[in-house]
Design an enzyme around this catalytic site. Structure first.
Site, short mmCIF file in Angstrom:
data_model
loop_
_atom_site.label_atom_id
_atom_site.label_comp_id
_atom_site.label_asym_id
_atom_site.label_seq_id
_atom_site.Cartn_x
_atom_site.Cartn_y
_atom_site.Cartn_z
N CYS A 333 -12.02 6.56 4.20
CA CYS A 333 -12.47 7.61 5.11
C CYS A 333 -11.36 8.24 5.96
CB CYS A 333 -13.63 7.14 5.98
SG CYS A 333 -13.68 5.39 6.33
N ARG A 362 -8.78 -5.35 0.42
CA ARG A 362 -9.37 -6.07 1.55
C ARG A 362 -9.09 -7.54 1.39
NH1 ARG A 362 -15.34 -3.14 1.79
NH2 ARG A 362 -14.50 -1.04 2.04
N GLN A 380 -13.29 2.21 -5.08
CA GLN A 380 -14.58 2.69 -4.64
C GLN A 380 -14.79 4.09 -5.18
OE1 GLN A 380 -14.12 2.34 -0.32
NE2 GLN A 380 -15.88 0.97 -0.37
N ASP A 382 -15.96 6.73 -3.92
CA ASP A 382 -16.30 7.13 -2.56
C ASP A 382 -16.61 8.62 -2.47
OD1 ASP A 382 -16.68 6.54 0.06
OD2 ASP A 382 -14.66 5.74 0.38
N HIS A 384 -17.22 11.66 0.91
CA HIS A 384 -17.45 11.96 2.31
C HIS A 384 -18.05 13.34 2.37
CE1 HIS A 384 -14.37 8.82 2.25
NE2 HIS A 384 -15.14 8.32 3.20
N LYS A 463 -26.62 2.11 7.61
CA LYS A 463 -26.47 2.43 6.19
C LYS A 463 -27.71 2.09 5.37
CE LYS A 463 -24.22 -1.98 5.24
NZ LYS A 463 -23.30 -2.69 4.39
N HIS A 509 -20.66 8.72 4.55
CA HIS A 509 -19.81 8.02 3.58
C HIS A 509 -20.80 7.52 2.54
CE1 HIS A 509 -16.79 6.88 6.86
NE2 HIS A 509 -17.84 7.28 7.53
#
Length: 634
Positions: A333, A362, A380, A382, A384, A463, A509
RNA sequence: GCUGGUGUAGCUCAGUGGUAGAGCAGCUGAUUCGUAAUCAGCAGGUCGUGCGUUCAAAUCGCAUCACCAGCUCCA
């Protein structure tokens, strides 16, 4: 007389004080034999319970959740009794029934070994044979505390002391064994006909690593031996589709000692990855997303501004470049926001959908790593989305639709959970409320059933999580949609509104696959390695019977290769049975067997995975239907 | 991270103090074969890593790394 209404709606009258067992016998002897516990006025109770009032009654057998639970809970007591007989002085903690069985936590000087499990099983068999009745007993709080103190059962004492003052306290006795227990239980130990101790593990008292680690023994129980065997076979089947095993066998991916939690992909695994990414790009293009790529390493200042440096530090890898602190991104992000902020935006741009296949790292606890399912570096899928507050509901509904399309392609069913504000969170309660409501409204308008998970949200917003159900019934968290009012604030994001003034956008997200790595792991287990043709690493294997057909095989190969099919020729001088066996084990969807007959007539002998020999076929027709199958992602 | 278990050839595994073995895979040769394993030969290992005990260690001890199971289901 009291009036008892049964499940089928019929009612009967009985003498007050009659036991449920007697009522069951009155209904049918067959049912009474299978009966384990009963549900009286929506409460699950023992069969020995005396009924003194009108009510609805349902006799529960192993087919019912309540019955299954009770049988396994009783099995846990039998196990505890056996352990106490064999290892006197062992302290008992808790022993509940769980999804596939039960466990009991023990505190003992003795370290249990796999050999002990056999001994305990033997002792349990004796207890089952003794067919001891389980007798419920209500006692006062003081009596209970005194009794367990006397026995040195400090865990039981602690449990009682933590119960609310007015909580009723009950014991269950079976022969020489007594345990603190709310019940209910099956009538006697003889009901636990088939059981097995499964494994041995450490477990912290009350799940907290600050407490002592106890020894946990897991077991399972069924009313019939055949059912236990069926269950054990099912476990074996699940083991066969373990993605770590198949990943190795099918040469898809591997993890090595040199990089714990950092998976390696072989060429065949890369085919799957690339197909998944291609499909993802195709879908996202259709749904109006633009793709980005942001750097993997960004400076400390950025992560401080995003809040990660304070809220996510223990999961982040950091490095130093030219004496400055940097972090390897654990999320995409902040990078996406930097791109957003590098230009001026108008409300006319909204909703602005940006996507990124972002590689994040991570730090996960070493003991938590698991094949591709739990790793330390993953990609990911991902996205946005930046928008006006008024666009939130519509936009989330759109994301829900996109997910439904993608999951549908793989035949996954799924369920949805809504996670709310965690303890460690940024932002005011009002913001969180508003964000949570917006998610709820979208779910309601889509008529989605969902479960609420209090306190499980991300630190910057609530979420919606999507849990996929695989072909053997396990669920995996993949997709997630997170609403975020915090980062736009922290990064002072703006857009120019109709009024010519600057305003704050809202952002979402979201990921659909979740992690490409994990998704591949799930797909591997879901399909047991037999992937649909569109992303099978090898789609067609041509098997010439002898060297004489090599030339013809090469012709077929060229034609398929030309139109983008992943095709191989097995040109070794092996017998056809051998080549077929190998292609079958590789789980290739189509085999084209070509001998003199086929070469002469310009045909193929087709073999389909899972269906076997399909006989002679026209090559052109096969090619056409193959292309169609791939195009439709069947 | 914690508890317990495991670590031997590319893979699956045998080997409990006396200089390391099988099957499969690989390579070479022979075989040219019709729907799930053709035959023969060859090659392959500082027994996870380090330190120690011992005349001698895959085997015993300590440390370390990795993997596996569990630590989420709360009388």
């Amino acid at each position: 007389m009291i009036k008892i209404t049964l499940k089928d709606g019929s009612a009967k009258e009985y003498q007050a004080g009659i036991t449920i067992k007697k009522i069951a016998e009155d209904i049918s002897m067959g049912l009474a034999k299978k009966a384990l516990v009963a549900k009286f006025n929506d409460k699950v109770v023992d069969l020995s319970t005396e009924v003194n009032e009108d009510g609805t009654l349902e006799i529960l057998t192993f087919e019912d959740e309540g019955g299954k639970h009770a049988l396994r809970h009783t099995a846990a007591h039998v196990m505890a009794q056996a352990v106490l007989r064999l290892f006197p002085g062992t302290k008992l903690a808790i022993g509940p029934a769980i999804a596939d069985g039960y466990y009991y936590d023990f505190d003992s000087e003795h370290k249990f070994t796999p050999d002990d499990l056999e001994k305990i099983e033997k002792e349990m068999k004796k207890i089952v044979k003794e067919d001891l009745a389980l007798v419920r007993e209500s006692i006062s709080r003081e009596e209970a505390i005194n009794m367990f103190k006397e026995q040195g059962e400090q865990y039981k004492v602690e449990l009682i002391e933590d119960l609310p003052a007015d909580a009723p306290i009950s014991l269950y006795r079976q022969g020489d064994f007594v345990d603190l227990c709310a019940g209910p239980h099956v009538p006697s130990t003889g009901k636990v006909k088939a059981f097995k101790l499964m494994s041995l593990a450490g477990a912290y008292w009350r799940g907290s690593e600050k407490n002592k680690m106890l020894q946990r023994i897991y077991g399972t129980a069924f009313p019939k031996k055949s059912e236990l065997e069926e269950y054990l076979t099912r476990i074996e089947e699940a083991k066969k589709r373990d993605h770590r095993k198949l990943g190795q066998e099918l040469k898809l991916f591997t993890v090595m000692e040199e990089g714990p939690g950092f998976p390696f992909f072989y060429p065949k695994g890369m085919v799957i990855r690339n197909e998944l990414e291609n499909y993802w790009r195709e879908i996202h293009r259709k749904w109006g997303y633009q793709e980005l790529k942001t750097p993997i390493i960004l400076n400390r200042q950025l992560w401080e501004r995003s809040g990660h440096w304070f809220h996510y530090r223990e999961n982040m890898y950091t490095t130093v470049i030219d004496e400055e602190d940097y972090a390897i991104k654990p999320m995409n992000c902040p990078g996406a926001i930097l791109i957003y902020n590098s230009e001026l935006h108008s409300y006319r741009d909204f909703p602005l959908r940006t996507s990124e296949l972002g590689l994040v790292h991570r730090h996960e606890l070493s003991g938590a790593l698991h094949g591709l399912m739990r790793v330390r570096s993953f990609t990911q899928d991902d996205a946005h989305i930046f928008m006006l507050p008024s666009q939130i509901t519509e936009e989330i509904k759109g994301v829900i639709d996109l997910f439904a399309t993608m999951y549908g392609t793989f035949g996954f069913e799924y369920n949805v959970e809504l996670s709310t504000k965690p303890e460690k969170a940024m932002g005011s309660d009002e913001d969180w409320d508003m964000a949570t409501k917006a998610l709820e409204v979208a779910l309601k308008e889509k008529n989605m059933k969902y479960q609420v998970n209090p306190g499980d949200g991300a630190f910057y917003g609530p979420k919606i999580d999507f849990h996929l159900k695989d072909s053997i019934g396990r669920t995996w968290q993949c997709g997630t949609i997170q609403l975020d009012f915090q980062l736009p604030e922290r990064f002072d994001m703006t857009y120019v509104g109709e009024d010519g003034q600057k305003h704050r956008p809202v952002m979402i997200h979201r990921t659909c696959y979740g992690s490409i790595e994990r998704f591949i792991g799930i797909l591997t287990e879901h399909y047991a390695g037999a992937f649909p043709t569109w992303f099978a690493p090898v789609q067609v294997k041509i098997l010439p019977i002898t060297e004489r057909q090599l030339e013809y095989a090469k012709e077929l190969y060229d034609e398929l290769f030309e139109v983008g099919i992943r095709v191989e020729i097995d040109d070794r001088s092996e017998k056809i049975g051998y080549k077929i066996r190998e292609a079958q084990l590789e789980k290739v969807p189509y085999m084209l067997v070509v001998g003199d007959k086929e070469a002469e007539n310009k045909t193929i002998a087709l073999r389909k995975r899972g269906e076997g020999d399909k006989g002679t076929a026209e090559f052109a027709e096969f090619k056409q239907s193959l292309l169609e199958e791939i195009r439709l992602k069947k």
